[in-house]
Motif scaffolding. Structure first.
Motif, PDB file in Angstrom:
ATOM      1  N   ARG A 139       0.846  -1.195   0.000  1.00 29.80           N
ATOM      2  CA  ARG A 139       0.000   0.000   0.000  1.00 29.80           C
ATOM      3  C   ARG A 139       0.883   1.246   0.000  1.00 29.80           C
ATOM      4  O   ARG A 139       1.780   1.382   0.824  1.00 29.80           O
ATOM      5  CB  ARG A 139      -0.888  -0.011   1.248  1.00 29.80           C
ATOM      6  N   VAL A 140       0.632   2.134  -0.948  1.00 33.11           N
ATOM      7  CA  VAL A 140       1.388   3.389  -1.052  1.00 33.11           C
ATOM      8  C   VAL A 140       0.395   4.541  -0.948  1.00 33.11           C
ATOM      9  O   VAL A 140      -0.512   4.660  -1.776  1.00 33.11           O
ATOM     10  CB  VAL A 140       2.168   3.479  -2.383  1.00 33.11           C
ATOM     11  N   ARG A 141       0.579   5.386   0.053  1.00 36.84           N
ATOM     12  CA  ARG A 141      -0.353   6.492   0.268  1.00 36.84           C
ATOM     13  C   ARG A 141       0.082   7.721  -0.527  1.00 36.84           C
ATOM     14  O   ARG A 141       1.145   7.765  -1.135  1.00 36.84           O
ATOM     15  CB  ARG A 141      -0.463   6.814   1.755  1.00 36.84           C
ATOM     16  N   ILE A 142      -0.752   8.742  -0.465  1.00 35.04           N
ATOM     17  CA  ILE A 142      -0.580   9.945  -1.274  1.00 35.04           C
ATOM     18  C   ILE A 142       0.745  10.648  -0.992  1.00 35.04           C
ATOM     19  O   ILE A 142       1.356  11.223  -1.897  1.00 35.04           O
ATOM     20  CB  ILE A 142      -1.775  10.917  -1.049  1.00 35.04           C
ATOM     21  N   TYR A 143       1.212  10.603   0.269  1.00 36.08           N
ATOM     22  CA  TYR A 143       2.459  11.301   0.595  1.00 36.08           C
ATOM     23  C   TYR A 143       3.637  10.723  -0.190  1.00 36.08           C
ATOM     24  O   TYR A 143       4.439  11.453  -0.762  1.00 36.08           O
ATOM     25  CB  TYR A 143       2.739  11.210   2.101  1.00 36.08           C
ATOM     26  N   ARG A 144       3.720   9.389  -0.218  1.00 34.68           N
ATOM     27  CA  ARG A 144       4.839   8.775  -0.937  1.00 34.68           C
ATOM     28  C   ARG A 144       4.687   8.920  -2.446  1.00 34.68           C
ATOM     29  O   ARG A 144       5.670   9.112  -3.155  1.00 34.68           O
ATOM     30  CB  ARG A 144       4.986   7.309  -0.534  1.00 34.68           C
ATOM     31  N   TRP A 145       3.446   8.824  -2.967  1.00 33.86           N
ATOM     32  CA  TRP A 145       3.247   9.048  -4.398  1.00 33.86           C
ATOM     33  C   TRP A 145       3.671  10.453  -4.779  1.00 33.86           C
ATOM     34  O   TRP A 145       4.278  10.668  -5.841  1.00 33.86           O
ATOM     35  CB  TRP A 145       1.782   8.836  -4.779  1.00 33.86           C
ATOM     36  N   SER A 146       3.355  11.422  -3.911  1.00 30.01           N
ATOM     37  CA  SER A 146       3.750  12.809  -4.184  1.00 30.01           C
ATOM     38  C   SER A 146       5.262  12.949  -4.215  1.00 30.01           C
ATOM     39  O   SER A 146       5.822  13.615  -5.096  1.00 30.01           O
ATOM     40  CB  SER A 146       3.159  13.745  -3.124  1.00 30.01           C
ATOM     41  N   ALA A 147       5.930  12.318  -3.236  1.00 27.17           N
ATOM     42  CA  ALA A 147       7.392  12.375  -3.181  1.00 27.17           C
ATOM     43  C   ALA A 147       8.015  11.723  -4.408  1.00 27.17           C
ATOM     44  O   ALA A 147       8.993  12.230  -4.976  1.00 27.17           O
ATOM     45  CB  ALA A 147       7.904  11.698  -1.908  1.00 27.17           C
ATOM     46  N   VAL A 148       7.439  10.590  -4.841  1.00 26.89           N
ATOM     47  CA  VAL A 148       7.940   9.904  -6.036  1.00 26.89           C
ATOM     48  C   VAL A 148       7.765  10.797  -7.267  1.00 26.89           C
ATOM     49  O   VAL A 148       8.673  10.912  -8.101  1.00 26.89           O
ATOM     50  CB  VAL A 148       7.204   8.557  -6.241  1.00 26.89           C
ATOM     51  N   GLY A 149       6.604  11.446  -7.384  1.00 27.70           N
ATOM     52  CA  GLY A 149       6.377  12.351  -8.514  1.00 27.70           C
ATOM     53  C   GLY A 149       7.376  13.490  -8.553  1.00 27.70           C
ATOM     54  O   GLY A 149       7.945  13.805  -9.606  1.00 27.70           O
ATOM     55  N   VAL A 150       7.624  14.108  -7.395  1.00 25.31           N
ATOM     56  CA  VAL A 150       8.607  15.189  -7.307  1.00 25.31           C
ATOM     57  C   VAL A 150       9.999  14.664  -7.649  1.00 25.31           C
ATOM     58  O   VAL A 150      10.781  15.317  -8.361  1.00 25.31           O
ATOM     59  CB  VAL A 150       8.595  15.818  -5.897  1.00 25.31           C
ATOM     60  N   GLY A 151      10.316  13.468  -7.153  1.00 27.03           N
ATOM     61  CA  GLY A 151      11.628  12.882  -7.435  1.00 27.03           C
ATOM     62  C   GLY A 151      11.860  12.658  -8.918  1.00 27.03           C
ATOM     63  O   GLY A 151      12.943  12.937  -9.440  1.00 27.03           O
ATOM     64  N   PHE A 152      10.829  12.177  -9.624  1.00 25.71           N
ATOM     65  CA  PHE A 152      10.978  11.955 -11.062  1.00 25.71           C
ATOM     66  C   PHE A 152      11.102  13.275 -11.822  1.00 25.71           C
ATOM     67  O   PHE A 152      11.753  13.339 -12.870  1.00 25.71           O
ATOM     68  CB  PHE A 152       9.825  11.117 -11.598  1.00 25.71           C
ATOM     69  N   ILE A 153      10.479  14.329 -11.300  1.00 34.69           N
ATOM     70  CA  ILE A 153      10.688  15.651 -11.901  1.00 34.69           C
ATOM     71  C   ILE A 153      12.167  16.036 -11.770  1.00 34.69           C
ATOM     72  O   ILE A 153      12.773  16.564 -12.705  1.00 34.69           O
ATOM     73  CB  ILE A 153       9.786  16.704 -11.221  1.00 34.69           C
ATOM     74  N   GLY A 154      12.751  15.734 -10.602  1.00 35.04           N
ATOM     75  CA  GLY A 154      14.177  15.990 -10.403  1.00 35.04           C
ATOM     76  C   GLY A 154      15.034  15.208 -11.383  1.00 35.04           C
ATOM     77  O   GLY A 154      16.027  15.729 -11.918  1.00 35.04           O
ATOM     78  N   ILE A 155      14.659  13.952 -11.642  1.00 38.85           N
ATOM     79  CA  ILE A 155      15.398  13.137 -12.613  1.00 38.85           C
ATOM     80  C   ILE A 155      15.318  13.749 -14.002  1.00 38.85           C
ATOM     81  O   ILE A 155      16.310  13.792 -14.749  1.00 38.85           O
ATOM     82  CB  ILE A 155      14.855  11.695 -12.631  1.00 38.85           C
ATOM     83  N   LEU A 156      14.148  14.262 -14.365  1.00 39.81           N
ATOM     84  CA  LEU A 156      14.003  14.918 -15.666  1.00 39.81           C
ATOM     85  C   LEU A 156      14.889  16.161 -15.769  1.00 39.81           C
ATOM     86  O   LEU A 156      15.452  16.449 -16.831  1.00 39.81           O
ATOM     87  CB  LEU A 156      12.540  15.302 -15.902  1.00 39.81           C
ATOM     88  N   VAL A 157      15.034  16.870 -14.650  1.00 40.25           N
ATOM     89  CA  VAL A 157      15.918  18.039 -14.636  1.00 40.25           C
ATOM     90  C   VAL A 157      17.366  17.597 -14.865  1.00 40.25           C
ATOM     91  O   VAL A 157      18.118  18.227 -15.621  1.00 40.25           O
ATOM     92  CB  VAL A 157      15.789  18.809 -13.301  1.00 40.25           C
TER      93      VAL A 157
END
Length: 333
Positions: A139-157
Motif C-alpha cells: 500500500r502506497v499512500r498519497i504522501y509517498r506518491w507525491s514524493a515519487v512524482g517530485v523525485g521523477f521531476i528531479g530526474i528529468l531536470v
C-alpha cells in the motif's frame, strides 16, 4: 596453534541471526565507509572502461568481488549453508536482473560525467516504491506518491542537458537512457531480494548472486564476435590491477554496507547514501576534470529531498505498524 585457531573460525554452528545492536554512530560510519569504497570502485571502473569492454568489467566486479563475500560468509560459519537453497530459480532471476543493472549503470558511468551518472542512479529508490505497489501489492499512500512524482521531476531536470539538444543518438543521450534503465533494474533487483528474504538466508542470497553473476557475465564474451569494440582483451599489468581493485572494492563495499544495517535502523542509515553525490562531485572534478552543470545539481537536490521524504514516511509507517501490533496483542500482565 595459530592454524587451529584459524580453523575454528570457519567451523562450528552458524552465527546467530540476531547479531544486531543499537550503535547508530558505528552504523553511520560503516555506511560512509561503504560509499567511499564504492566510489573507489566507480573511479577505477571509469578509468578502466577506456580500454576494457563493459562485459569484462562486469565479470571482474563479480569474480573478484566473490572472494570478500566468501570470506565474510566463512567467518560467519555459514559457508556450507550459503550454497543450499530450495529456490535456485529465484536466485537466477535476481542475478539476471542485478547483472542487467550493472551493465546499464557501468555503461552510463563510462558515457556520462560522474555527477550526472550518480544523480540518475538516485532514481532507484523511487522506482522501488512504484514496483512494490504493482508487484508486491504494497500500500502506497498519497504522501509517498507525491514524493515519487517530485523525485521523477528531479530526474528529468538531471536528464535535460542530455536530452534537450535534439541529438538523441549521441553517447550522452545513450548514457542517460541507460542510467535510467540501470536504476529501474536496480530497483527490480531490490524487489527480488525482498521476496528472497522471506525464505533465504542473507549469506545464501549474497553468495548465489556473486557466483551466478560471475557465470552469467561470461555470456558477454561472444559479443566481441558481433561488436568488435566489446571484444574482451588481455589487460596489461596496470589495467589488470584496476580490474582486481574494481572487484575487491565492490565486495568490501557490499560487506561494509551490510554490516552498517546491523548497528542502526534502515531509516537512519539510508539517507547517507546521498553522500555519493559529494564524492561524485569531488572525484569528478579532481580525477576527471568534470564540473557538474547547474541542472544536474538542482535536479540531484530535488531527487535527494524526495528520497529522504520517502525514507521518512517508511520509518513513520513502520513505527505506526509496530504500535498497532502492540495495541492488538494481549497484555502479559
Amino acid at each position: 596453534m595459530a592454524l587451529a585457531s584459524l580453523k575454528s573460525r570457519f567451523k562450528g554452528p552458524p552465527a546467530h541471526t540476531g547479531m544486531t545492536r543499537h550503535a547508530p554512530l558505528v552504523g553511520i560510519s560503516l555506511k560512509l565507509a561503504s560509499t567511499l569504497v564504492f566510489f573507489v570502485m566507480a573511479t577505477s571502473l571509469k578509468i578502466a572502461a577506456e580500454t576494457v569492454p563493459i562485459g569484462q568489467l562486469v565479470f571482474a566486479r563479480n569474480f573478484f568481488g566473490l572472494f570478500p563475500v566468501l570470506m565474510m560468509v566463512a567467518m560467519r560459519r555459514e559457508l556450507g549453508l550459503a550454497f543450499k537453497t530450495a529456490n535456485p530459480k529465484g536466485h537466477l532471476t535476481r542475478a539476471t536482473v542485478g547483472l542487467s543493472a550493472m551493465v546499464c549503470s557501468f555503461t552510463a558511468l563510462y558515457l556520462l560525467p560522474l555527477p550526472d551518472a550518480t544523480a540518475i542512479g538516485f532514481a532507484a529508490p523511487l522506482f522501488v516504491v512504484v514496483l512494490a505497489f504493482f508487484l508486491l501489492r504494497e500500500r502506497v499512500r498519497i504522501y509517498r506518491w507525491s514524493a515519487v512524482g517530485v523525485g521523477f521531476i528531479g530526474i528529468l531536470v538531471v536528464l535535460s542537458p542530455h536530452l534537450g539538444e535534439g541529438e538523441f543518438d549521441g553517447p550522452s543521450t545513450l548514457g542517460a537512457v541507460l542510467g535510467v534503465l540501470g536504476a529501474g533494474f536496480a530497483a527490480l533487483a531490490m524487489i527480488t531480494v525482498r521476496k528472497l528474504c522471506e525464505t533465504e538466508r542473507t549469506s545464501t542470497i549474497v553468495t548465489w548472486f556473486a557466483g551466478a553473476s560471475t557465470v552469467l557475465s561470461l555470456l558477454t564474451v561472444p559479443l566481441g564476435w558481433v561488436l568488435p569494440g566489446q571484444a574482451w582483451i588481455v589487460p596489461d599489468l596496470p589495467t589488470a590491477g584496476l580490474l582486481v581493485l574494481i572487484g575487491l572494492a565492490g565486495g568490501v563495499g557490499q560487506i561494509l554496507l551490510t554490516q552498517s544495517y546491523r548497528f542502526a535502523d534502515a531509516s537512519t542509515i539510508a539517507p547517507f547514501d546521498y553522500v555519493n553525490m559529494l564524492w561524485a562531485i569531488v572525484v569528478g572534478w579532481v580525477v576527471f576534470s568534470e564540473v557538474p552543470l547547474p541542472e544536474v545539481v538542482v535536479g540531484a537536490l530535488i531527487v535527494i529531498a524526495a528520497g529522504i521524504f520517502v525514507i521518512y514516511r517508511e520509518h513513520k509507517l513502520g513505527l505506526d505498524r509496530t504500535k498497532a501490533r502492540r495495541a492488538s496483542s494481549p497484555s502479559r500482565s
